[in-house]
Design a protein around this motif. Structure first.
Motif, PDB file in Angstrom:
ATOM      1  N   UNK A   1       4.296  13.852  -2.057  1.00 44.21           N
ATOM      2  CA  UNK A   1       3.661  12.707  -2.685  1.00 44.21           C
ATOM      3  C   UNK A   1       2.744  13.233  -3.796  1.00 44.21           C
ATOM      4  N   UNK A   2       2.861  12.641  -4.981  1.00 45.66           N
ATOM      5  CA  UNK A   2       2.020  13.114  -6.078  1.00 45.66           C
ATOM      6  C   UNK A   2       0.575  12.635  -5.908  1.00 45.66           C
ATOM      7  N   UNK A   3      -0.320  13.242  -6.667  1.00 46.27           N
ATOM      8  CA  UNK A   3      -1.757  12.969  -6.525  1.00 46.27           C
ATOM      9  C   UNK A   3      -2.107  11.508  -6.749  1.00 46.27           C
ATOM     10  N   UNK A   4      -1.465  10.870  -7.713  1.00 45.60           N
ATOM     11  CA  UNK A   4      -1.762   9.475  -8.027  1.00 45.60           C
ATOM     12  C   UNK A   4      -1.397   8.560  -6.864  1.00 45.60           C
ATOM     13  N   UNK A   5      -0.220   8.754  -6.298  1.00 44.06           N
ATOM     14  CA  UNK A   5       0.205   7.933  -5.154  1.00 44.06           C
ATOM     15  C   UNK A   5      -0.675   8.192  -3.931  1.00 44.06           C
ATOM     16  N   UNK A   6      -1.027   9.450  -3.721  1.00 40.63           N
ATOM     17  CA  UNK A   6      -1.889   9.800  -2.583  1.00 40.63           C
ATOM     18  C   UNK A   6      -3.258   9.136  -2.735  1.00 40.63           C
ATOM     19  N   UNK A   7      -3.823   9.159  -3.941  1.00 42.61           N
ATOM     20  CA  UNK A   7      -5.120   8.538  -4.171  1.00 42.61           C
ATOM     21  C   UNK A   7      -5.053   7.027  -3.975  1.00 42.61           C
ATOM     22  N   UNK A   8      -3.991   6.403  -4.469  1.00 38.46           N
ATOM     23  CA  UNK A   8      -3.827   4.948  -4.270  1.00 38.46           C
ATOM     24  C   UNK A   8      -3.746   4.621  -2.783  1.00 38.46           C
ATOM     25  N   UNK A   9      -2.990   5.405  -2.036  1.00 39.20           N
ATOM     26  CA  UNK A   9      -2.851   5.188  -0.606  1.00 39.20           C
ATOM     27  C   UNK A   9      -4.191   5.348   0.103  1.00 39.20           C
ATOM     28  N   UNK A  10      -4.903   6.421  -0.199  1.00 43.21           N
ATOM     29  CA  UNK A  10      -6.199   6.659   0.436  1.00 43.21           C
ATOM     30  C   UNK A  10      -7.178   5.549   0.068  1.00 43.21           C
ATOM     31  N   UNK A  11      -7.202   5.129  -1.187  1.00 42.30           N
ATOM     32  CA  UNK A  11      -8.106   4.047  -1.609  1.00 42.30           C
ATOM     33  C   UNK A  11      -7.793   2.765  -0.844  1.00 42.30           C
ATOM     34  N   UNK A  12      -6.510   2.422  -0.741  1.00 40.70           N
ATOM     35  CA  UNK A  12      -6.133   1.192  -0.033  1.00 40.70           C
ATOM     36  C   UNK A  12      -6.492   1.259   1.448  1.00 40.70           C
ATOM     37  N   UNK A  13      -6.262   2.393   2.078  1.00 43.50           N
ATOM     38  CA  UNK A  13      -6.607   2.542   3.494  1.00 43.50           C
ATOM     39  C   UNK A  13      -8.126   2.525   3.660  1.00 43.50           C
ATOM     40  N   UNK A  14      -8.854   3.124   2.734  1.00 39.36           N
ATOM     41  CA  UNK A  14     -10.324   3.117   2.760  1.00 39.36           C
ATOM     42  C   UNK A  14     -10.837   1.679   2.705  1.00 39.36           C
TER      43      UNK A  14
END
Length: 184
Positions: free
Chosen positions: A1-14
């Protein structure tokens, strides 16, 4: 998973975890006679998940690097406390208010520092994070010192502190986790 997708996922879960904290806080305020052992299990699960999100966030690259800057160690601490709350709920019942008070105060202090950093970055709404963090920190201190002997009143106070923590984290997630697509 690229950094952008990982950050979006973490932000949404946060953000989802922040909303779950709000729901749990409202539940505890509405039903203050809930079992403290049940609270230990629910909060243990929430702390483990929240700690995992904080650790994951630490390893992402958001534009401002504000939301997750202190989250490696704090995430590990949250997960450890969550495991203890679940595994040793009979023992944790006696310490739950003190533990919550300290965790909420510590997170509020980190968010106060974050708000000062956000001001340096030029975020216009930095003061809102500061204000919510200050109120949350005061409530964390109150939970720690247990100003009420009645368990129901303490559960309302804990519920209120968890609600504030959820609001604080929701606001931090929305205002400080910035996803900027790289331009090639």
């Amino acid at each position: 998973m690229d950094d952008l997708k990982k950050l979006k996922l973490v932000k949404n879960i946060y953000i989802v975890m922040s909303l779950l904290f709000c729901v749990l806080g409202i539940f505890l305020m509405a039903r203050p006679k809930s079992s403290v052992k049940m609270l230990c299990v629910l909060m243990g699960i929430m702390l483990i998940l929240y700690g995992a999100i904080k650790i994951s966030g630490y390893f992402t690259r958001d534009a401002f690097c504000l939301a997750f800057q202190f989250d490696l160690a704090f995430g590990i601490l949250l997960m450890a406390v969550g495991v203890i709350l679940i595994a040793r709920k009979n023992f944790a019942v006696y310490l739950i208010f003190s533990v919550f008070g300290i965790l909420i105060l510590a997170d509020a202090l980190f968010k106060i520092q974050m708000s000062v950093d956000a001001k340096r970055f030029g975020l216009a709404l930095w003061w809102q994070i500061l204000l919510i963090a200050l109120v949350t920190g005061v409530i964390g201190v109150l939970v720690f010192i247990r100003p009420f002997e009645a368990a129901a009143m303490m559960m309302v106070l804990v519920g209120f502190s968890i609600l504030l923590e959820g609001i604080l984290n929701l606001w931090v997630g929305i205002l400080t986790i910035k996803i900027i697509k790289s331009r090639l």
